[in-house]
Each structure stands twice: as structure tokens, then as C-alpha cells.
Design an enzyme around this catalytic site. Structure first.
Site, PDB file in Angstrom:
ATOM      1  N   SER A 152       2.454  -6.799   4.859  1.00  0.00           N
ATOM      2  CA  SER A 152       3.856  -6.499   4.576  1.00  0.00           C
ATOM      3  C   SER A 152       4.337  -5.503   5.619  1.00  0.00           C
ATOM      4  O   SER A 152       3.533  -4.742   6.185  1.00  0.00           O
ATOM      5  CB  SER A 152       4.001  -5.896   3.171  1.00  0.00           C
ATOM      6  N   TYR A 167       1.227  -0.042  -3.393  1.00  0.00           N
ATOM      7  CA  TYR A 167       1.480  -1.243  -2.599  1.00  0.00           C
ATOM      8  C   TYR A 167       1.414  -0.924  -1.108  1.00  0.00           C
ATOM      9  O   TYR A 167       0.749  -1.616  -0.337  1.00  0.00           O
ATOM     10  CB  TYR A 167       2.838  -1.818  -2.973  1.00  0.00           C
TER      11      TYR A 167
END
Length: 261
Positions: A152, A167
């Protein structure tokens, strides 16, 4: 277009995936479902992995000759070993793996418990390593293979307006792990790269695009919008195919310019 008609398509040899076998985790929805579709439509046999059996069976029904639904929890060692064995039994090889399964917890770090943080790391990083470890052994025995770890942009920069410490930490770990595995396995034919998407619109992320917060988020992006799910297709195929044969240990960022400014 039917599966039969798709099989008659011809592709540029650099991007041809016909006849190869892949595993895609996190395949029941969002980008993972799209990844399965893209690879199947380019002639691959794809094992679609997730915990939601009903969604996987719908994928298999859409591509009965190309997709095998395998419900599994990749945080479980036995289930991972079983799905890899099923893939080999089905197609005799594993040529590509897309490690896409992931979770998050959106809350300020002062509220995100250590237990919650640990769970995100377990799914997004430890389970991903588990897949790389077992699949890597198969690919090393074959002398070839491409592992694509879905990271990401939040593994490269702070999440900013969306607080998700676990995350971000996990995706940073995915990027670092990708480099290390690539270095260890490069001279034995196994490539390991990461795909780092920015904000892509799907049923899972729809809320990020709504209201004034969504407007503010995309005003700072050079392209001024989030990505469509089809705008990752080219990057995925590139990393899976021979077109990227001399590329390993890299993170391919597809984010509309978010990390460029």
C-alpha cells in the site's frame, strides 16, 4: 464473453500468461476479486482463496474452467499447506502468487490496543510471510515463479487523514520483506515484487470517497481522483508476466501521484 471465446485470444508474448497457474488470496471481494478475474481472462488457472466460500463459488461459477475456489484462512498453517497442495494437484505447478489478503483497524493509535495491532500484523504480514515461505519452496524447486505482495502507499508514507497504525506498520513490513525475499531468491529464478495501490474505489473503500472528507482527500492528489479497479490491471499483469523478468525486489506504486507530492 464466454470462457471458451476468451481462450481464443492471443497476447503479446511479453504479457502472455496462458496456461500458467496462480494463487490469489483475499479473493472474495474488492481488488482481490478483480485480480482473479484479470488473470483468468488472460488464460491463467487461478486458485481463489478467502474465508468467504459463497463469494468464491460465484467466481468459480463465472470461470468454471479457470478458477478453483478454495476457502481457507491463511493465518492457519495447516490450511495454507492444504491449499498449496490442492493447487499442485490441480495444475502441477505454481507460477504466480498474489498475496492480497489484508485487514485494518481505523482508530487513533492511543485507542488501538496492542491486541488489535497484533491481529493486523498477523494477517497482513505474518500470514503473507507464511504464504511466501511455503510457495517459495515450491517455486524454488521449479526454478521459476513470481510472487506479488500487495502492499500500500501507506507502507511508504503516513496514512494522514485515516488513523491506522497497525495497517501502516504491516504494509511497511511487507515492502521490506519483499526486498529481502527477492535478494535471497533472485539467483534461483524466483522474483518477489510488491504492488502498492493508492486509493481505489471498491465496495470496501466506498466510504473513503464520500462527503467533505473524501473531497479534501482527493483535492491534494495530482490526478484529483481515486483509482478505478481496472487501473491496476496493467501493473498486475506486468509483474506476473515475462515483461518484468529482470525486475525483483521492487515496489510498483499506482496511486494517481499521491506519493509524488
Amino acid at each position: 464473453m464466454s470462457t471458451a471465446s476468451k481462450s481464443t485470444q492471443s497476447f503479446d508474448p511479453l504479457f502472455d500468461l496462458t496456461g500458467r497457474a496462480a494463487i490469489v488470496t483475499g479473493a472474495s471481494s474488492g481488488l482481490g476479486r478483480r485480480f482473479v478475474t484479470v488473470l483468468a481472462e488472460r488464460g491463467m488457472s487461478v486458485v481463489a482463496v478467502a474465508r468467504r466460500a459463497d463469494a468464491l463459488m460465484n467466481l468459480q461459477a463465472a470461470y468454471p474452467d479457470r478458477v478453483l475456489a478454495v476457502p481457507a484462512d491463511i493465518t492457519d498453517e495447516d490450511q495454507v499447506e492444504s491449499l498449496i497442495a490442492r493447487t499442485i494437484d490441480w495444475k502441477g505447478a505454481i507460477d504466480v502468487v498474489v498475496n492480497n489478503a489484508g485487514v485494518t483497524s481505523i482508530q487513533p493509535a492511543e485507542d488501538e490496543s496492542v491486541e488489535t495491532f497484533s491481529n493486523v500484523i498477523d494477517v497482513n504480514l505474518i500470514a503473507l510471510y507464511r504464504m511466501c515461505h511455503h510457495v517459495g519452496r515450491v517455486m524454488l524447486s521449479m526454478g521459476s515463479g513470481s510472487i506479488i505482495n500487495v502492499a500500500s502507499i501507506n507502507g511508504l508514507v503516513a496514512s494522514w487523514s485515516i488513523p491506522e497504525a497497525g495497517y501502516c506498520a504491516s504494509k511497511g513490513g511487507v515492502i521490506s520483506l519483499t526486498r529481502e525475499l527477492a535478494a535471497q531468491w533472485a539467483d534461483r529464478g524466483v522474483r518477489v515484487n510488491a504492488l502498492a495501490p493508492g486509493y481505489f474505489r471498491s465496495e470496501i473503500t466506498e466510504g473513503l470517497f464520500m462527503g467533505r472528507a473524501g473531497e479534501r482527500r482527493f483535492r491534494r492528489m495530482p490526478m484529483g481522483r481515486g483509482g478505478r479497479e481496472d487501473e491496476l490491471d496493467g501493473a498486475l499483469v506486468f509483474l506476473a508476466a515475462n515483461a518484468s523478468s529482470y525486475m525483483t525486489g521492487q515496489t510498483l506504486v499506482v496511486d494517481g501521484g499521491w506519493t509524488a507530492v
